[in-house]
Scaffold this motif. Sequence first.
Motif, PDB file in Angstrom:
ATOM      1  N   ARG A 100       7.756 -14.249 -15.329  1.00 38.57           N
ATOM      2  CA  ARG A 100       7.942 -15.520 -16.044  1.00 38.57           C
ATOM      3  C   ARG A 100       6.894 -15.755 -17.119  1.00 38.57           C
ATOM      4  NH1 ARG A 100      11.653 -18.779 -13.695  1.00 38.57           N
ATOM      5  NH2 ARG A 100      12.372 -18.124 -11.625  1.00 38.57           N
ATOM      6  N   ARG A 194       2.471 -22.458  -0.154  1.00 34.41           N
ATOM      7  CA  ARG A 194       3.503 -23.424  -0.516  1.00 34.41           C
ATOM      8  C   ARG A 194       4.539 -23.589   0.588  1.00 34.41           C
ATOM      9  NH1 ARG A 194       6.261 -21.970  -5.777  1.00 34.41           N
ATOM     10  NH2 ARG A 194       7.015 -24.114  -5.634  1.00 34.41           N
ATOM     11  N   THR A 195       4.766 -22.539   1.360  1.00 34.15           N
ATOM     12  CA  THR A 195       5.642 -22.624   2.524  1.00 34.15           C
ATOM     13  C   THR A 195       4.809 -22.329   3.758  1.00 34.15           C
ATOM     14  OG1 THR A 195       6.279 -20.301   2.249  1.00 34.15           O
ATOM     15  CG2 THR A 195       7.694 -21.965   1.230  1.00 34.15           C
ATOM     16  N   THR A 224       5.031 -20.380 -11.690  1.00 32.64           N
ATOM     17  CA  THR A 224       6.352 -20.997 -11.792  1.00 32.64           C
ATOM     18  C   THR A 224       6.171 -22.368 -12.452  1.00 32.64           C
ATOM     19  OG1 THR A 224       6.229 -22.164  -9.667  1.00 32.64           O
ATOM     20  CG2 THR A 224       7.022 -19.875  -9.618  1.00 32.64           C
ATOM     21  N   ASP A 225       7.282 -23.042 -12.680  1.00 32.04           N
ATOM     22  CA  ASP A 225       7.184 -24.396 -13.235  1.00 32.04           C
ATOM     23  C   ASP A 225       6.396 -25.299 -12.300  1.00 32.04           C
ATOM     24  OD1 ASP A 225       8.671 -23.633 -15.416  1.00 32.04           O
ATOM     25  OD2 ASP A 225      10.573 -24.363 -14.620  1.00 32.04           O
ATOM     26  N   GLU A 226       6.493 -25.048 -10.985  1.00 34.04           N
ATOM     27  CA  GLU A 226       5.797 -25.892 -10.012  1.00 34.04           C
ATOM     28  C   GLU A 226       4.312 -25.558  -9.916  1.00 34.04           C
ATOM     29  OE1 GLU A 226       8.714 -24.289  -9.328  1.00 34.04           O
ATOM     30  OE2 GLU A 226       9.879 -26.126  -9.686  1.00 34.04           O
ATOM     31  N   THR A 227       3.930 -24.311 -10.146  1.00 29.53           N
ATOM     32  CA  THR A 227       2.523 -23.935  -9.983  1.00 29.53           C
ATOM     33  C   THR A 227       1.737 -23.969 -11.289  1.00 29.53           C
ATOM     34  OG1 THR A 227       3.007 -21.560 -10.262  1.00 29.53           O
ATOM     35  CG2 THR A 227       3.085 -22.463  -8.020  1.00 29.53           C
ATOM     36  N   ARG A 228       2.416 -24.059 -12.411  1.00 33.48           N
ATOM     37  CA  ARG A 228       1.697 -24.106 -13.692  1.00 33.48           C
ATOM     38  C   ARG A 228       0.761 -25.317 -13.709  1.00 33.48           C
ATOM     39  NH1 ARG A 228       2.744 -21.662 -18.482  1.00 33.48           N
ATOM     40  NH2 ARG A 228       4.751 -20.930 -17.659  1.00 33.48           N
ATOM     41  N   LEU A 230      -1.514 -26.047 -11.611  1.00 29.82           N
ATOM     42  CA  LEU A 230      -1.748 -26.578 -10.265  1.00 29.82           C
ATOM     43  C   LEU A 230      -3.212 -26.968 -10.066  1.00 29.82           C
ATOM     44  CD1 LEU A 230      -0.440 -26.970  -7.372  1.00 29.82           C
ATOM     45  CD2 LEU A 230      -1.449 -24.744  -6.831  1.00 29.82           C
ATOM     46  N   SER A 232      -5.591 -28.554 -11.561  1.00 33.88           N
ATOM     47  CA  SER A 232      -5.722 -29.520 -12.651  1.00 33.88           C
ATOM     48  C   SER A 232      -7.145 -30.054 -12.738  1.00 33.88           C
ATOM     49  CB  SER A 232      -4.760 -30.680 -12.407  1.00 33.88           C
ATOM     50  OG  SER A 232      -5.102 -31.323 -11.182  1.00 33.88           O
TER      51      SER A 232
END
Length: 326
Positions: A100, A194-195, A224-228, A230, A232
């Motif tokens: 990605r 994450r899981t 991923t879109d969720e981890t980009r 992260l 912060s």
Amino acid sequence: MTSSRTSSAVELDGIPSSATAWRAVFVDANPTLAEVSLRIRRDDDLPLAVNRQPDIRPEGLPEALAGAPIAIIDHTHLPTEVAYQCKGLRHVVFLGTGARSYMNPEQLAELGITVHTIKGYGDTAVAECAFALMWAAARNFSRMDREMRAGNWLRSDAVQLTGKTIGLVGFGGIAQELARLARGIGMRVIAWNRTPKTHADIEFVDLDTLLRGSDVVSLHLLLTDETRGLISAGRIASMRDGAILINTARGALVDEDAMVKALGSGKLAHAGLDVFTVEPMPPGHLLTTLPNVTLSAHSAFRTPEANNNLIEAALDHCRRIVQSSN
């Protein structure tokens, strides 16, 4: 420029590219991976062309592929609009897990192009790199090395890692290998995934607890879109004062500007980085000016063992693609 790159491709077995429907092009092989590809390819494999100039530009891909249905890609971006121009392309074998960062698999799927990724080929190699960066950061080796080469006798206090806590953000194969190494030197290992996961001798905690309680934080997530982003600015602020941050996963997992500020203020004692938001890192990048950063050029996985595993896995993908078409 493009024609000179594509003319450097080597077609194996003397089979012209038009002679068979199934063929592959390794579009951006560095010298090491080119040699491995030619050495371990079997006589009964599909024809393979190896472009030995790894700096091919995306716009050169349609000509380099010349209608080949399989592209093997190491690090070249494949924008969807360029993929559309690659007539005949049906499969991309990406050498790694972070496709990605270089292409949009969902958009490519809409064009009928399947993206294949490779996991596990370099778990030990990457874990050892993260381990080395952690040690270098704890001992401040990179700064002392630079200063001594400049004629300065800089002596630096260090962090003793034995007894300290390392927090692993993500717990796949690489993190499991790093956990084994860290426990071997007497570190306490905690992890967040994450899981839900379980693993012997590893305490799993939520991400905020991990960041607050770790002397070393090491990142092991796919982008991923969720981890980009992260990690912060807020999450960096919640970390233990004087913590060490290690990233051998993807640069964009971290808010780079916030990390730079934290390194400048001393909130982070040191960062050991193998990956960056923009690669190759532009000359004069701010990170190159900070004394408390150890840099590696996205080379964590580059060992002979990992290279062999990587190319063998890529060829296995190609074999499965051909077999499934029969």
